[in-house]
Design a protein around this motif. Structure first.
Motif, short mmCIF file in Angstrom:
data_model
loop_
_atom_site.label_atom_id
_atom_site.label_comp_id
_atom_site.label_asym_id
_atom_site.label_seq_id
_atom_site.Cartn_x
_atom_site.Cartn_y
_atom_site.Cartn_z
N GLY A 18 -13.93 -8.81 11.26
CA GLY A 18 -13.60 -8.26 10.12
C GLY A 18 -11.90 -7.98 10.10
N LEU A 19 -11.34 -7.77 9.06
CA LEU A 19 -9.82 -7.24 8.63
C LEU A 19 -9.90 -5.94 8.14
CD1 LEU A 19 -6.97 -8.29 8.74
CD2 LEU A 19 -7.20 -9.33 6.67
N ARG A 20 -8.78 -5.33 8.74
CA ARG A 20 -8.47 -3.92 8.02
C ARG A 20 -7.16 -3.93 7.54
NH1 ARG A 20 -10.44 1.74 10.13
NH2 ARG A 20 -12.25 0.79 8.92
N ILE A 21 -6.73 -3.81 6.40
CA ILE A 21 -5.41 -3.89 5.58
C ILE A 21 -5.05 -2.27 5.28
CG2 ILE A 21 -4.06 -4.53 3.84
CD1 ILE A 21 -6.56 -6.59 3.37
N VAL A 22 -3.77 -1.82 6.03
CA VAL A 22 -3.27 -0.57 6.00
C VAL A 22 -2.07 -0.40 5.22
CG1 VAL A 22 -2.77 1.50 7.34
CG2 VAL A 22 -4.57 -0.23 8.24
N GLY A 23 -2.10 0.53 4.18
CA GLY A 23 -1.15 0.74 3.50
C GLY A 23 0.38 1.51 4.10
N ASP A 24 1.16 1.89 3.30
CA ASP A 24 2.29 2.61 3.87
C ASP A 24 2.00 3.79 4.61
OD1 ASP A 24 2.95 0.96 1.73
OD2 ASP A 24 4.80 1.81 1.34
N VAL A 25 2.50 3.93 5.99
CA VAL A 25 2.36 4.85 6.87
C VAL A 25 3.28 5.95 6.58
CG1 VAL A 25 1.80 5.92 9.19
CG2 VAL A 25 0.96 3.46 8.39
N HIS A 26 4.46 5.91 6.96
CA HIS A 26 5.57 6.79 6.38
C HIS A 26 5.44 8.05 7.55
CE1 HIS A 26 7.92 5.16 3.41
NE2 HIS A 26 7.01 5.10 2.55
N GLY A 27 5.32 7.62 8.76
CA GLY A 27 5.49 8.84 9.81
C GLY A 27 4.22 9.49 10.02
N GLN A 44 -1.05 -4.16 8.90
CA GLN A 44 -0.19 -3.02 8.23
C GLN A 44 0.93 -3.65 7.37
OE1 GLN A 44 2.71 -1.13 8.39
NE2 GLN A 44 2.19 -0.02 7.03
N LEU A 45 1.16 -3.12 6.24
CA LEU A 45 1.83 -3.75 5.08
C LEU A 45 3.21 -3.04 4.99
CD1 LEU A 45 -0.89 -3.77 2.24
CD2 LEU A 45 -0.03 -5.77 3.47
N MET A 72 -0.94 -6.41 13.43
CA MET A 72 0.51 -6.77 13.26
C MET A 72 0.94 -5.97 12.06
SD MET A 72 0.35 -10.40 11.30
CE MET A 72 1.79 -10.57 10.95
N PHE A 73 2.21 -5.82 11.89
CA PHE A 73 2.85 -5.22 10.65
C PHE A 73 3.82 -6.20 9.93
CE2 PHE A 73 6.10 -4.12 13.39
CZ PHE A 73 7.23 -3.81 12.57
N LEU A 74 4.01 -5.94 8.55
CA LEU A 74 5.01 -6.61 8.03
C LEU A 74 6.17 -5.66 7.69
CD1 LEU A 74 2.71 -8.18 5.10
CD2 LEU A 74 3.32 -8.91 7.45
N ILE A 75 7.21 -6.24 7.71
CA ILE A 75 8.47 -5.49 7.33
C ILE A 75 8.60 -4.75 5.97
CG2 ILE A 75 9.96 -7.15 6.63
CD1 ILE A 75 11.29 -4.66 9.48
N GLY A 76 8.75 -3.37 6.05
CA GLY A 76 9.19 -2.78 4.77
C GLY A 76 10.44 -2.42 4.57
N ASN A 77 10.90 -1.92 3.34
CA ASN A 77 12.29 -1.34 3.22
C ASN A 77 12.75 -0.31 4.22
OD1 ASN A 77 10.34 -0.22 1.22
ND2 ASN A 77 12.27 0.75 0.43
N ARG A 161 12.71 -9.64 -3.10
CA ARG A 161 11.40 -9.64 -3.54
C ARG A 161 10.13 -8.82 -2.51
NH1 ARG A 161 9.12 -11.99 -8.01
NH2 ARG A 161 10.99 -11.50 -8.89
N ALA A 162 9.95 -9.39 -1.47
CA ALA A 162 9.07 -9.06 -0.30
C ALA A 162 9.28 -7.31 -0.05
CB ALA A 162 9.25 -9.72 0.74
N LEU A 163 10.62 -6.94 0.10
CA LEU A 163 10.90 -5.46 0.46
C LEU A 163 11.04 -4.70 -0.65
CD1 LEU A 163 13.94 -6.45 2.81
CD2 LEU A 163 11.57 -5.50 3.58
N PHE A 164 11.53 -5.08 -1.92
CA PHE A 164 11.80 -4.13 -2.78
C PHE A 164 11.15 -4.17 -4.13
CE2 PHE A 164 15.84 -4.90 -0.51
CZ PHE A 164 15.95 -3.68 0.16
N GLY A 165 10.31 -5.22 -4.25
CA GLY A 165 9.56 -5.35 -5.42
C GLY A 165 10.41 -6.13 -6.44
N GLU A 166 9.69 -6.22 -7.82
CA GLU A 166 10.71 -6.99 -8.85
C GLU A 166 11.33 -5.62 -9.63
OE1 GLU A 166 9.92 -9.98 -12.44
OE2 GLU A 166 8.26 -8.98 -11.45
#
Length: 247
Positions: A18-27, A44-45, A72-77, A161-166
Motif C-alpha cells: 500500500g501507499l501512505r500519503i503524508v501532508g505538510d509536516v512543518h517541523g 510526503q507532499l 520520497m518527498f516532493l518539494i514544497g515552497n 503552480r506546483a509550489l504556490f498553487g493558483e
C-alpha cells in the motif's frame, strides 16, 4: 505519461503493501514519526520544514526513509526557500526560515547540514502514478505529460503552480497571496490530485473537493507545526492496481 518514480524491486515491494500519503509536516518531528510507522511506501507532499520545533530532525528522518527505499518527498515552497538559502541566494527576511537555518547550524545537526542541499535539489515538484497525481500546491494538466524542472532553479509557470498553487494576484488581509481553486475543475475524469499547501479542512481531516471535469483533489494540510496536527491517507495496493499502477 511522465511517472518520475523508479519502481525498483524495493519500491514495488513497499507499494504492494500500500501507499501512505503524508501532508505538510512543518517541523513536527513527533507527528512525523507516527506517520512513517508503516510498512507502506510513503509519499510526503512537501513543506517538511519551518514553524515546528524540529525541522532538522524531520529532514534527518525523511533522509533515512529515502535511504531505505521506503519513500520520497516532493518539494514544497518552504523546502525550496531552505534550499535557495543553502545555495547562498539572498532572500527576504523570513523568521520561520531563519529558525530552521539556526537549527541546521547547531553542532548536533551537522549531519543534516551535509546532506540537506542535495536532498532538496533532488526532490521533484510533482509525481504522476497511475491516475494519481501528487503535488504540493496545485495541479496543471501538463504535469501528467512533462517532467518537473529543477526545484531550486528558475520558477517556471508549472513550478510556480506546483509550489504556490493558483494565485489571483491579490493579497489577503494576513499578507499572504490570495489563492483560488479553479485548477480543481481541470483534473481529468478518474484522476485524483493529492496536495498540501492550502489548509482547507474545517474538521481536521483531509478534504476532498470534486471538479467539474470529473476528477477530484484531496487537501492534506491540517496544520502540523502551526497549532494543528499532521494528516495522512492510506491507499491500498489493490486500488493502485485498479487505477493503472503495475505492481
Amino acid at each position: 505519461m511522465y511517472t518520475g518514480l523508479f519502481l525498483d524491486e524495493n519500491v514495488k515491494a513497499a507499494l504492494r503493501k500500500g501507499l501512505r500519503i503524508v501532508g505538510d509536516v512543518h517541523g513536527d518531528l513527533q507527528a512525523f514519526r507516527h506517520a512513517i510507522a508503516t510498512d507502506r511506501f510513503i509519499i510526503q507532499l512537501g513543506d517538511l520544514v519551518d514553524y515546528g520545533p524540529d525541522s532538522a530532525g524531520v529532514l534527518r528522518l525523511m533522509h533515512d526513509v529515502m535511504a531505505k527505499g521506503r519513500g520520497m518527498f516532493l518539494i514544497g515552497n518552504h523546502d525550496r526557500k531552505l534550499g535557495r538559502a543553502l545555495l547562498g541566494k539572498k532572500l527576504r527576511p523570513d523568521p520561520p526560515l531563519e529558525a530552521t537555518l539556526a537549527q541546521l547550524h547547531q553542532p548536533e545537526n551537522a549531519d543534516v547540514l551535509e546532506f540537506a542541499l542535495d536532498m532538496l535539489q533532488d526532490a521533484p515538484a510533482w509525481l504522476a502514478l497511475g491516475r494519481m497525481l501528487f503535488v504540493h500546491g496545485a495541479f496543471d494538466v501538463r504535469m501528467l505529460m512533462e517532467p518537473p524542472p529543477p526545484a531550486l532553479g528558475r520558477v517556471t509557470f508549472l513550478l510556480s503552480r506546483a509550489l504556490f498553487g493558483e494565485t489571483t494576484n491579490r493579497m489577503q488581509k494576513d499578507g499572504f497571496p490570495e489563492r483560488c481553486l479553479n485548477w480543481v475543475n481541470h483534473i481529468p475524469t478518474g484522476y485524483t490530485v493529492y496536495c498540501g499547501h492550502d489548509q482547507r479542512s474545517t474538521n481536521g481531516c483531509p478534504l476532498t473537493i470534486p471538479g467539474r471535469a470529473g476528477g477530484q483533489a484531496i487537501f492534506t494540510d491540517t496544520g502540523a507545526g502551526k497549532g494543528g496536527h499532521l494528516a495522512w491517507l492510506d491507499v491500498p495496493a489493490n486500488f493502485m492496481e485498479d487505477i493503472g499502477v503495475s505492481l
